[in-house]
Design a protein around this motif. Structure first.
Motif, short mmCIF file in Angstrom:
data_model
loop_
_atom_site.label_atom_id
_atom_site.label_comp_id
_atom_site.label_asym_id
_atom_site.label_seq_id
_atom_site.Cartn_x
_atom_site.Cartn_y
_atom_site.Cartn_z
N ALA A 3 -4.07 -34.64 35.17
CA ALA A 3 -3.11 -33.83 34.39
C ALA A 3 -2.79 -34.50 33.06
O ALA A 3 -2.75 -33.84 32.01
CB ALA A 3 -1.83 -33.61 35.20
N ARG A 6 -5.85 -34.20 30.76
CA ARG A 6 -5.99 -32.82 30.26
C ARG A 6 -4.96 -32.53 29.17
O ARG A 6 -5.28 -31.97 28.13
CB ARG A 6 -5.82 -31.82 31.42
CG ARG A 6 -7.10 -31.57 32.21
CD ARG A 6 -6.98 -30.27 33.03
NE ARG A 6 -5.90 -30.35 34.00
CZ ARG A 6 -6.05 -30.75 35.27
NH1 ARG A 6 -7.25 -31.10 35.70
NH2 ARG A 6 -5.03 -30.78 36.10
N GLU A 7 -3.71 -32.94 29.44
CA GLU A 7 -2.63 -32.69 28.48
C GLU A 7 -2.88 -33.47 27.18
O GLU A 7 -2.67 -32.94 26.08
CB GLU A 7 -1.29 -33.11 29.10
CG GLU A 7 -0.08 -32.83 28.23
CD GLU A 7 0.22 -31.35 28.07
OE1 GLU A 7 0.91 -31.00 27.10
OE2 GLU A 7 -0.26 -30.53 28.89
N ARG A 11 -3.41 -31.82 23.49
CA ARG A 11 -2.56 -32.19 22.35
C ARG A 11 -3.42 -32.66 21.17
O ARG A 11 -3.08 -32.40 20.00
CB ARG A 11 -1.59 -33.30 22.75
CG ARG A 11 -0.56 -32.87 23.78
CD ARG A 11 0.45 -31.91 23.20
NE ARG A 11 1.53 -31.61 24.13
CZ ARG A 11 2.52 -30.79 23.88
NH1 ARG A 11 2.58 -30.16 22.72
NH2 ARG A 11 3.46 -30.56 24.77
N LYS A 23 0.65 -39.22 26.15
CA LYS A 23 -0.03 -38.80 27.39
C LYS A 23 -1.14 -39.78 27.76
O LYS A 23 -1.32 -40.12 28.94
CB LYS A 23 -0.61 -37.40 27.22
CG LYS A 23 0.44 -36.29 27.17
CD LYS A 23 1.19 -36.21 28.51
CE LYS A 23 2.29 -35.18 28.47
NZ LYS A 23 3.06 -35.16 29.75
#
Length: 352
Positions: A3, A6-7, A11, A23
């Motif tokens: 997660a 991916r985030e 971004r 992240k």
């Protein structure tokens, strides 16, 4: 972990690099806690290293985009330590050095990247040519801003080296009359230039340097030509009362010597003194910075040393004895960064 990755990637695509960096930092922390694979007990250390290196490389990009090249350089060293054979990690390191106006070191990183790309049988000729152009541009930038020394590259085949060095020194004096206070040719290792393989297949060169300041030239020659590099002025580190003298030495001489040393390394993959010679030079540099109480700069130099040591086996054959020294110096660098003290291989070399 997935997660966070991916985030972070999302971004980046949105060009929100501050949020992306946050992240990726979270992802790196999770990776270090053992979440890099489905089953930590069956994980491959190489897989974990490659993932950590990829995350570090993303942080390099984020911090470069945020205008923080110093922080980006720190992560570029770490990405190389985790995965030294991937040429892209060295290209990013070159970009960081370039943003910091450290052009000789940027040239060295580009040279290493190009060498690794060729050794990995990189099939795209345009990529190899672009890497050579980047390397060449960084060498030119380094020379254009340099006023204390000038250089000459002399093509070298298999002639008598001593005769060729005399000839190179004479030619340099004729071509660069403003830099004849001290002239010497690097006797350790053959230099390479960023030229297309089809036009100059494997052409090797001797590097001659000439200086405006005689003392700096003589000091540098002594440093780079002896078998075991010992940083000039290093004796002052044994006397804490001479800290002011150390600072004066660094400002007047040390910085210029480091600049010339960095330039020598920008066209030399192999060193006849041994694969760890450059690292030992940097250990000396770090010791002086420590004495000057510049802990942050010392840490940067040691991280750079670790990246260099990790890359060495991918660039040249390393003997069993040299490999033992290389691993010992890597362990010493980790100890120094962690603030640990004690009897180490580097401590013994330093005493000698």
């Amino acid at each position: 972990l997935r997660a966070a990755l991916r985030e972070g990637s999302a971004r980046c695509r949105q060009r929100d690099f501050a949020a992306a960096a946050a992240k990726f930092c979270t992802a790196l922390e999770l990776c270090s806690e053992g979440f890099a694979t489905e089953n930590p007990l069956k994980s491959s250390p190489d897989d974990i290293s490659r993932l950590a290196s990829w995350i570090e490389s993303k942080l390099v990009i984020c911090y470069l985009k945020l205008g923080q090249p110093g922080l980006a350089l720190h992560h570029s060293h770490r990405s190389i330590i985790e995965n030294p054979s991937h040429f892209c990690n060295h290209v990013r390191q070159a970009a960081c050095f370039r943003c910091l106006h450290r052009y000789s070191e940027a040239a060295r990183s580009a040279m290493v990247a190009q060498c690794l790309y060729v050794l990995a049988e990189g099939a795209v000729l345009d990529t190899s040519d672009l890497l050579q152009l980047y390397w060449q541009a960084m060498i030119q930038e380094a020379l254009s801003g340099e006023i204390s020394f000038s250089v000459l590259y002399t093509p070298f085949e298999k002639e008598d080296k001593a005769d060729k060095i005399k000839e190179a020194n004479k030619t340099f004096a004729e071509k660069h009359p403003d830099y004849v206070q001290h002239i010497f040719t690097d006797p350790h290792g053959i230099h390479l230039l960023p030229e297309k393989a089809e036009s100059h297949p494997g052409q090797q060169y001797l590097l001659t340097l000439g200086f405006r300041n005689k003392e700096i030239g003589k000091t540098l020659e002594k440093f780079v030509t002896q078998k075991l590099p010992v940083f000039p002025g290093q004796k002052i580190t044994f006397s804490p009362s001479m800290e002011e003298e150390a600072e004066t030495f660094w400002q007047s001489t040390g910085k210029r010597i480091m600049a010339a040393m960095a330039f020598i390394g920008s066209t030399k993959i192999k060193d006849e003194r041994g694969p760890c010679a450059w690292a030992i030079e940097q250990f000396q540099h770090a010791s002086l910075l420590s004495h000057l109480q510049r802990g942050e700069q010392q840490a940067q130099v040691m991280a750079q040393v670790m990246a260099e040591l990790a890359t060495v086996p991918y660039l040249q054959r390393v003997s069993r004895e040299d490999d033992k020294l290389l691993q010992s110096l890597m362990a010493d660098a980790v100890d120094i960064l962690a603030g640990r003290t004690g009897e180490r291989v580097w401590t013994k070399i330093h005493k000698v």
